[in-house]
Scaffold this motif. Structure first.
Motif, short mmCIF file in Angstrom:
data_model
loop_
_atom_site.label_atom_id
_atom_site.label_comp_id
_atom_site.label_asym_id
_atom_site.label_seq_id
_atom_site.Cartn_x
_atom_site.Cartn_y
_atom_site.Cartn_z
N THR A 85 5.17 6.12 -7.86
CA THR A 85 6.62 6.20 -7.83
C THR A 85 7.18 4.82 -7.46
OG1 THR A 85 6.69 6.79 -5.50
CG2 THR A 85 6.46 8.60 -7.08
N ARG A 86 8.48 4.65 -7.64
CA ARG A 86 9.09 3.36 -7.30
C ARG A 86 8.95 3.06 -5.81
NH1 ARG A 86 12.71 1.48 -11.23
NH2 ARG A 86 11.71 1.90 -13.25
N ILE A 87 9.10 4.09 -4.99
CA ILE A 87 8.98 3.89 -3.54
C ILE A 87 7.56 3.49 -3.18
CG2 ILE A 87 9.12 5.04 -1.30
CD1 ILE A 87 11.38 6.74 -2.41
N GLU A 88 6.58 4.15 -3.77
CA GLU A 88 5.19 3.79 -3.51
C GLU A 88 4.90 2.37 -3.97
OE1 GLU A 88 2.77 8.01 -3.88
OE2 GLU A 88 3.41 6.98 -5.69
N GLN A 89 5.42 2.00 -5.12
CA GLN A 89 5.19 0.65 -5.65
C GLN A 89 5.78 -0.40 -4.72
OE1 GLN A 89 6.77 0.12 -9.58
NE2 GLN A 89 5.58 -1.73 -9.97
N ALA A 90 7.01 -0.15 -4.23
CA ALA A 90 7.64 -1.11 -3.32
C ALA A 90 6.88 -1.20 -2.00
CB ALA A 90 9.09 -0.69 -3.08
N GLY A 91 6.45 -0.05 -1.48
CA GLY A 91 5.70 -0.07 -0.23
C GLY A 91 4.37 -0.78 -0.37
N MET A 92 3.70 -0.57 -1.49
CA MET A 92 2.42 -1.23 -1.72
C MET A 92 2.61 -2.74 -1.86
SD MET A 92 -0.52 -0.16 -4.46
CE MET A 92 0.40 -0.73 -5.89
N ALA A 93 3.67 -3.15 -2.53
CA ALA A 93 3.94 -4.58 -2.68
C ALA A 93 4.20 -5.24 -1.33
CB ALA A 93 5.13 -4.79 -3.62
N LEU A 94 4.98 -4.57 -0.50
CA LEU A 94 5.29 -5.13 0.82
C LEU A 94 4.05 -5.20 1.70
CD1 LEU A 94 7.47 -6.13 2.78
CD2 LEU A 94 7.82 -3.74 3.47
N GLY A 95 3.29 -4.10 1.75
CA GLY A 95 2.11 -4.07 2.62
C GLY A 95 1.04 -5.04 2.18
N SER A 96 0.73 -5.06 0.89
CA SER A 96 -0.30 -5.98 0.40
C SER A 96 0.14 -7.43 0.51
CB SER A 96 -0.68 -5.65 -1.05
OG SER A 96 0.45 -5.76 -1.90
N GLY A 97 1.45 -7.67 0.36
CA GLY A 97 1.95 -9.04 0.48
C GLY A 97 1.79 -9.58 1.89
N ILE A 98 2.12 -8.75 2.89
CA ILE A 98 2.00 -9.19 4.29
C ILE A 98 0.53 -9.40 4.65
CG2 ILE A 98 2.35 -8.49 6.68
CD1 ILE A 98 4.88 -7.04 5.75
N MET A 99 -0.33 -8.45 4.29
CA MET A 99 -1.74 -8.54 4.67
C MET A 99 -2.46 -9.68 3.95
SD MET A 99 -2.01 -6.35 6.97
CE MET A 99 -3.78 -6.53 7.20
N LEU A 101 -1.07 -12.41 3.03
CA LEU A 101 -0.59 -13.67 3.64
C LEU A 101 -1.37 -13.97 4.91
CD1 LEU A 101 1.48 -15.98 3.62
CD2 LEU A 101 3.02 -14.50 4.92
N LEU A 102 -1.70 -12.92 5.66
CA LEU A 102 -2.48 -13.10 6.88
C LEU A 102 -3.93 -13.45 6.58
CD1 LEU A 102 -1.06 -10.13 9.00
CD2 LEU A 102 -0.45 -12.56 9.16
N ASN A 103 -4.43 -12.92 5.45
CA ASN A 103 -5.82 -13.18 5.08
C ASN A 103 -5.89 -13.47 3.58
OD1 ASN A 103 -8.57 -13.38 4.76
ND2 ASN A 103 -9.04 -11.29 5.43
N PRO A 104 -5.69 -14.72 3.17
CA PRO A 104 -5.66 -15.06 1.74
C PRO A 104 -6.98 -14.84 1.02
CG PRO A 104 -4.72 -16.83 3.09
CD PRO A 104 -5.41 -15.89 4.01
N TYR A 105 -8.06 -14.55 1.75
CA TYR A 105 -9.35 -14.33 1.10
C TYR A 105 -9.58 -12.86 0.72
CZ TYR A 105 -10.39 -19.08 2.58
OH TYR A 105 -10.35 -20.44 2.76
N ARG A 106 -8.60 -11.99 1.00
CA ARG A 106 -8.70 -10.59 0.60
C ARG A 106 -8.28 -10.47 -0.86
NH1 ARG A 106 -8.47 -6.33 4.23
NH2 ARG A 106 -8.46 -5.08 2.31
N ALA A 107 -9.25 -10.61 -1.76
CA ALA A 107 -8.95 -10.59 -3.18
C ALA A 107 -8.39 -9.23 -3.63
CB ALA A 107 -10.20 -10.93 -3.99
N ASP A 108 -8.82 -8.15 -2.96
CA ASP A 108 -8.33 -6.83 -3.34
C ASP A 108 -6.84 -6.68 -3.04
OD1 ASP A 108 -8.93 -7.07 -0.63
OD2 ASP A 108 -9.24 -4.90 -0.39
N LEU A 109 -6.40 -7.24 -1.91
CA LEU A 109 -4.98 -7.17 -1.58
C LEU A 109 -4.14 -8.05 -2.51
CD1 LEU A 109 -5.17 -7.30 2.32
CD2 LEU A 109 -4.71 -5.30 0.88
N ILE A 110 -4.66 -9.20 -2.86
CA ILE A 110 -3.95 -10.08 -3.78
C ILE A 110 -3.84 -9.42 -5.15
CG2 ILE A 110 -4.05 -12.30 -4.97
CD1 ILE A 110 -5.37 -13.46 -2.48
N ALA A 111 -4.90 -8.73 -5.58
CA ALA A 111 -4.86 -8.01 -6.86
C ALA A 111 -3.82 -6.90 -6.83
CB ALA A 111 -6.25 -7.45 -7.18
#
Length: 322
Positions: A85-99, A101-111
């Motif tokens: 859903t749009r809400i899930e997509q926005a939440g996932m973008a925000l959460g993965s973006g923050i995490m 940024l804290l750990n740029p070597y997490r390729a799964d989060l960047i993906a």
């Protein structure tokens, strides 16, 4: 005698007229073909029945339009697809973006960040860029994949030293990475656009080999700046926020050297998504750089090596009292 006869004839005419109107009003073929509206009377329930039926079906149509929710997902459109859903997509973008940024070597989060922010516009723009190019269209039609199963690593090591394939495998060996580490696309709804994102993801190491940038944080930020200028994928631009986590000397070098290089080369070069890398492996890598309009940046690994040696030399001099 004549009066009763006239009244009888009038009654017959009225009955015939009434029978004719009733037949015309109940014949469905004639009603469907007649351009004029069907006459109705206050006693006829047809119009009210139609209105009640139309009103009764509205909630069902509305329920169908709102049926996509976290508890009621549509079926996947390709293997591994997860509709959001749009809400899930926005939440996932925000959460993965923050995490990430804290750990740029997490390729799964960047993906995940890349997929959550690529729609509704940017991945379609990249797909259209492929459709507008003959090689890009051929890639979309054939849909090749890049992995150790599709590329023979020993054969690449046997290629001439300055070839594209040799530069690629030498970079893999030097950085200790594998072409099998790219996560499958899951959160992009359009199946063709999902392949475009997968293709970009699997070609990322070729971009490293072409530019010579290492996988250290400073090198990844520089390459993401180049990719953003060339592809406009939002994740590549957001990844540049990791420059805040660099050391002061690295940050100054990024803004003075690698950021200008990334913008200049990313904007002026051809769309790198349209390179059919599998067909360029035996080609001279410098020739491919010239064709694409990409110049190599200063060797970041060599710069960092000289800096470490200089720090070590200064430390030894201080220890010896100089």
């Amino acid at each position: 005698m004549e009066a009763p006869l006239l009244r009888a004839r009038s009654g017959l005419r009225a009955a015939a007229s009434s029978s004719s109107w009733h037949s015309a009003s109940t014949a469905p073929a004639l009603v469907s073909l007649s351009p004029s509206p069907t006459p109705t009377t206050p006693s006829s329930p047809s119009r009210h029945a139609i209105c009640r039926s139309s009103t009764a079906t509205r909630p069902a149509a509305s329920a169908t339009a709102r049926s996509f929710s976290a508890l009621n997902r549509p079926p996947p459109k390709y293997p591994g697809h997860v509709p959001l859903t749009r809400i899930e997509q926005a939440g996932m973008a925000l959460g993965s973006g923050i995490m990430s940024l804290l750990n740029p070597y997490r390729a799964d989060l960047i993906a995940t960040l890349g997929e959550a922010t690529a729609t509704p516009y940017f991945i379609y723009r990249l797909r259209d860029a492929m459709l507008a190019h003959p090689t890009g269209r051929r890639i979309l039609r054939l849909r090749p994949r890049i992995s150790s199963k599709t590329l023979s690593i020993p054969a690449l090591r046997a290629l001439p030293e300055n070839s594209v394939g040799r530069a690629y495998v030498s970079w893999l060996d030097r950085e200790g990475v594998s072409p099998d580490t790219r996560s499958p696309v899951r959160y992009i709804d359009d199946e063709e656009c999902a392949y475009v994102m997968q293709r970009y993801r699997e070609c990322h190491d070729f971009y490293h080999a072409l530019t010579g940038l290492p996988t250290v944080r400073e090198g990844e930020v520089a390459l993401k700046a180049f990719e953003f200028a060339n592809t406009l994928i939002p994740m590549t631009g957001l990844s540049m926020l990791a420059v805040a986590t660099l050391k002061p000397a690295e940050r100054r070098r990024f803004f003075s050297v690698y950021m200008p290089w990334a913008v200049k080369n990313g904007v002026r070069s051809k769309e790198i998504i349209n390179v059919f890398w599998e067909e360029e492996l035996e080609r001279d890598v410098d020739d491919l750089r010239r064709e694409l309009g990409i110049e190599q940046p200063p060797d970041l690994r060599e710069i960092r090596k000289r800096e470490r040696e200089e720090k070590k030399r200064l430390k030894e001099m201080r220890a010896n009292g100089f």
